[in-house]
Design a protein around this motif. Structure first.
Motif, PDB file in Angstrom:
ATOM      1  N   LYS A   1       0.851  -1.190   0.000  1.00  0.00           N
ATOM      2  CA  LYS A   1       0.000   0.000   0.000  1.00  0.00           C
ATOM      3  C   LYS A   1       0.887   1.239   0.000  1.00  0.00           C
ATOM      4  CE  LYS A   1      -3.953  -2.255   0.604  1.00  0.00           C
ATOM      5  NZ  LYS A   1      -5.034  -2.266  -0.407  1.00  0.00           N
ATOM      6  N   PRO A   2       0.492   2.286  -0.768  1.00  0.00           N
ATOM      7  CA  PRO A   2       1.339   3.492  -0.850  1.00  0.00           C
ATOM      8  C   PRO A   2       1.094   4.450   0.323  1.00  0.00           C
ATOM      9  CG  PRO A   2      -0.550   3.752  -2.286  1.00  0.00           C
ATOM     10  CD  PRO A   2      -0.675   2.368  -1.677  1.00  0.00           C
ATOM     11  N   TYR A   3       1.234   3.953   1.556  1.00  0.00           N
ATOM     12  CA  TYR A   3       0.946   4.777   2.725  1.00  0.00           C
ATOM     13  C   TYR A   3       1.939   5.932   2.835  1.00  0.00           C
ATOM     14  CZ  TYR A   3      -2.108   0.984   4.290  1.00  0.00           C
ATOM     15  OH  TYR A   3      -3.104   0.032   4.395  1.00  0.00           O
ATOM     16  N   CYS A   4       1.445   7.070   3.340  1.00  0.00           N
ATOM     17  CA  CYS A   4       2.237   8.290   3.449  1.00  0.00           C
ATOM     18  C   CYS A   4       2.183   8.856   4.870  1.00  0.00           C
ATOM     19  CB  CYS A   4       1.714   9.363   2.487  1.00  0.00           C
ATOM     20  SG  CYS A   4       1.782   8.915   0.738  1.00  0.00           S
ATOM     21  N   PHE A   5       3.183   9.658   5.199  1.00  0.00           N
ATOM     22  CA  PHE A   5       3.158  10.518   6.375  1.00  0.00           C
ATOM     23  C   PHE A   5       2.859  11.934   5.873  1.00  0.00           C
ATOM     24  CE2 PHE A   5       4.683   7.011   8.604  1.00  0.00           C
ATOM     25  CZ  PHE A   5       4.933   7.296   9.947  1.00  0.00           C
ATOM     26  N   VAL A   6       1.732  12.502   6.279  1.00  0.00           N
ATOM     27  CA  VAL A   6       1.326  13.837   5.851  1.00  0.00           C
ATOM     28  C   VAL A   6       1.525  14.788   7.026  1.00  0.00           C
ATOM     29  CG1 VAL A   6      -0.522  15.264   4.921  1.00  0.00           C
ATOM     30  CG2 VAL A   6      -0.317  12.861   4.215  1.00  0.00           C
ATOM     31  N   VAL A   7       2.436  15.746   6.862  1.00  0.00           N
ATOM     32  CA  VAL A   7       2.825  16.632   7.954  1.00  0.00           C
ATOM     33  C   VAL A   7       2.167  17.992   7.763  1.00  0.00           C
ATOM     34  CG1 VAL A   7       4.765  17.618   9.234  1.00  0.00           C
ATOM     35  CG2 VAL A   7       5.047  15.430   8.036  1.00  0.00           C
ATOM     36  N   LYS A   8       1.210  18.285   8.634  1.00  0.00           N
ATOM     37  CA  LYS A   8       0.593  19.616   8.655  1.00  0.00           C
ATOM     38  C   LYS A   8       1.186  20.457   9.787  1.00  0.00           C
ATOM     39  CE  LYS A   8      -3.717  17.706   6.831  1.00  0.00           C
ATOM     40  NZ  LYS A   8      -5.177  17.542   7.015  1.00  0.00           N
ATOM     41  N   GLY A   9       1.830  19.795  10.743  1.00  0.00           N
ATOM     42  CA  GLY A   9       2.504  20.460  11.844  1.00  0.00           C
ATOM     43  C   GLY A   9       3.994  20.245  11.750  1.00  0.00           C
ATOM     44  N   SER A  10       4.556  19.437  12.673  1.00  0.00           N
ATOM     45  CA  SER A  10       6.005  19.196  12.691  1.00  0.00           C
ATOM     46  C   SER A  10       6.318  17.712  12.858  1.00  0.00           C
ATOM     47  CB  SER A  10       6.660  19.971  13.845  1.00  0.00           C
ATOM     48  OG  SER A  10       6.566  21.377  13.644  1.00  0.00           O
ATOM     49  N   LEU A  11       7.298  17.247  12.069  1.00  0.00           N
ATOM     50  CA  LEU A  11       7.829  15.891  12.187  1.00  0.00           C
ATOM     51  C   LEU A  11       9.319  16.001  12.450  1.00  0.00           C
ATOM     52  CD1 LEU A  11       7.730  12.764  11.856  1.00  0.00           C
ATOM     53  CD2 LEU A  11       8.159  13.140   9.417  1.00  0.00           C
ATOM     54  N   LEU A  12       9.787  15.373  13.531  1.00  0.00           N
ATOM     55  CA  LEU A  12      11.194  15.397  13.893  1.00  0.00           C
ATOM     56  C   LEU A  12      11.709  13.969  13.981  1.00  0.00           C
ATOM     57  CD1 LEU A  12      10.967  17.919  16.906  1.00  0.00           C
ATOM     58  CD2 LEU A  12      11.085  18.468  14.468  1.00  0.00           C
ATOM     59  N   SER A  13      12.480  13.543  12.979  1.00  0.00           N
ATOM     60  CA  SER A  13      13.086  12.219  12.997  1.00  0.00           C
ATOM     61  C   SER A  13      14.537  12.391  13.436  1.00  0.00           C
ATOM     62  CB  SER A  13      13.012  11.572  11.610  1.00  0.00           C
ATOM     63  OG  SER A  13      13.607  10.295  11.622  1.00  0.00           O
ATOM     64  N   LEU A  14      14.814  12.107  14.705  1.00  0.00           N
ATOM     65  CA  LEU A  14      16.078  12.485  15.330  1.00  0.00           C
ATOM     66  C   LEU A  14      16.969  11.270  15.575  1.00  0.00           C
ATOM     67  CD1 LEU A  14      14.660  15.110  17.859  1.00  0.00           C
ATOM     68  CD2 LEU A  14      15.474  15.470  15.516  1.00  0.00           C
TER      69      LEU A  14
END
Length: 473
Positions: free
Chosen positions: A93-106
């Motif tokens: 499935k072509p699942y996505c992460f949709v960021v309307k605020g903030s995403l922090l991959s640390l």
């Protein structure tokens, strides 16, 4: 008052004596280091339920999360991903992460974060058929910064096997059924940082921003695009830096700058100290593909880039043209500066395109090889010339990559594998760079909400300067 004074004085003497005894007993010089706690916001997200729908809080270190649907980070919300976390997509499935605020991959060097498909294995074999390579299949969608996104900060993170075809698009600026990008944005005021990370595979562009302020530094891009696609395809509304990146085997260019889309501000990009290997060969169109590209109203600079066996050298579109049905529109040539770039080639065909035929790329006396060693005295940008004098010359002397290239085709090299693109101590690229310009510092420097560091241009050419300040991969 006198009694109180005597008691206090006695207590002071006792405490001082005890302190002296403790110091006398401690003969060790070992320092105790207390680790800082991992950055966290809100509640921990459970690993028991697949990620889907609106999410905020923290994905915990060393935990594995399965994705069960499109993930949304709402406006005003933040999702933090701690070091060592793994985000697993099902692959069908072509699942996505949709960021309307903030995403922090640390992620960290010791504990990177993974966005990947555990059921799919890399097939990194020189000369393998790209039509059967899973890198170009697109097993999930991408990470999208919506028109309201505030921050997308990605550090020490692997982004693998993404960029598939969308079903019903979960993002406002992508059509249903469109081919996804692994990373994309559409907010000129949003902050995007991609540093010390890896992007592996995609059907089209792994990275296409339609608007943001960005710092893209010290990353590795492999197998970008099947029959078309740049490692970073920059459209209008973008300002930032693309530096110290290693690009291996992009279908078209390494990075491309374009002002297409009519969004302010004008595209303004600094391409410096990148190493680009064997790019441009899966794009069959004439005049397309190769290394670095400015077109369609974009501006910027390109210095200290090391390009090895790429289909074309740096390409600046200086006149509206059409190549096999591909329209190319003039760049903002008055506001593009470059030089101190290094090209090594093992074939006459690509030697004749270090300064691409029909384009406006100007030779610089500080380029390697020296333009006067192979260009005629009457050379004008875009003219045909004979590059036979430089084939196989000026080997940059990588630590581990065979030059002259021994594979059957230049395009066979599309991955890093066991190669090491650092420079040997006697490399002719050392000490030949240019440092006389100021980086476009448009993003904050921060451990969490910005770039860890804005690495300035170096006196050496390429992504791996000898002082160790460049790419860490």
């Amino acid at each position: 008052m006198k009694i109180k004074f005597k008691l206090n004085l006695w207590a002071t003497i006792v405490v001082a004596g005890l302190a002296s005894m403790l110091v006398a007993c401690d003969t060790s010089t070992e320092e105790v280091v207390v680790s800082a706690p991992l950055f966290k916001v809100g509640q921990a997200v459970s690993t028991k339920t697949p990620l889907s729908g609106s999410i905020k809080g923290t994905l915990l270190s060393d935990s594995t999360y399965k994705v069960g649907g499109d993930v949304f980070i709402n406006e005003g919300d933040t999702l933090v991903i701690q070091p060592g976390a793994k985000i697993h997509f099902p692959g069908d499935k072509p699942y996505c992460f949709v960021v309307k605020g903030s995403l922090l991959s640390l992620g960290t060097e010791a504990k990177p974060v993974y966005f990947t498909v555990p059921s799919v294995a890399k097939t990194d074999i020189l000369g393998a058929d790209p039509t059967t390579d899973p890198a170009y299949k697109g097993f999930w969608g991408g990470i999208y910064g919506e028109t309201t996104f505030k921050n997308i900060i990605i550090k020490w993170t692997h982004l693998e096997f993404g960029g598939g075809k969308l079903g019903t698009s979960p993002v406002s600026y992508m059509a249903n059924g469109a081919t996804s990008y692994v990373l994309s944005t559409k907010n000129p005021d949003g902050i995007l940082v991609l540093e010390d990370s890896w992007m592996y595979g995609c059907i089209d562009d792994p990275f296409r921003p339609f608007g943001c302020k960005f710092n893209v530094m010290r990353n590795t891009f492999e197998k970008g695009g099947f029959t078309g696609g740049e490692s970073m395809n920059i459209k209008s509304g973008n300002v930032g830096i693309f530096a110290y990146n290693l690009i291996v085997g992009s279908a078209t260019n390494g990075p491309k700058a374009s002002n297409n889309g009519g969004v302010n501000p004008q595209t303004n990009v600094q391409f410096y100290n990148n190493t680009i290997i064997a790019s441009g060969f899966r794009r069959s169109s004439a005049g397309r593909g190769g290394s670095i590209n400015f077109e369609e109203g974009s501006r910027g600079v390109y210095y200290n880039n090391l390009m090895v066996n790429c289909k074309y050298g740096p390409r600046i579109v200086g006149a509206t043209a059409n190549y096999n049905g591909n329209a190319l529109v003039v760049a903002d040539t008055a506001n593009i500066k470059g030089g101190y770039n290094y090209c090594y080639v093992d074939s006459l065909k690509i030697a004749n395109e270090i300064y691409p035929t029909g384009f406006a790329t100007k030779p610089s006396v500080n380029d390697i090889p020296a333009p006067n060693s192979f260009l005629p005295a009457t050379y004008k940008p875009g003219a045909v010339y004979d590059g036979s004098a430089i084939v196989g010359k000026n080997n940059p002397m990588f630590v581990n990559f065979p030059l002259p290239q021994t594979t059957k085709k230049m395009g066979d090299v599309s991955f890093v594998g066991s190669f090491n693109f650092r420079l040997q101590a006697t490399s002719p690229a050392i000490g030949k760079g240019y440092t006389g310009f100021t980086p476009l510092n448009v993003v904050p420097v921060s451990a969490t909400f910005g770039s860890s560091a804005i690495t300035p241009p170096n006196k050496d050419i390429g992504a791996y300067p000898s002082d160790g300040t460049g790419n860490k991969h």
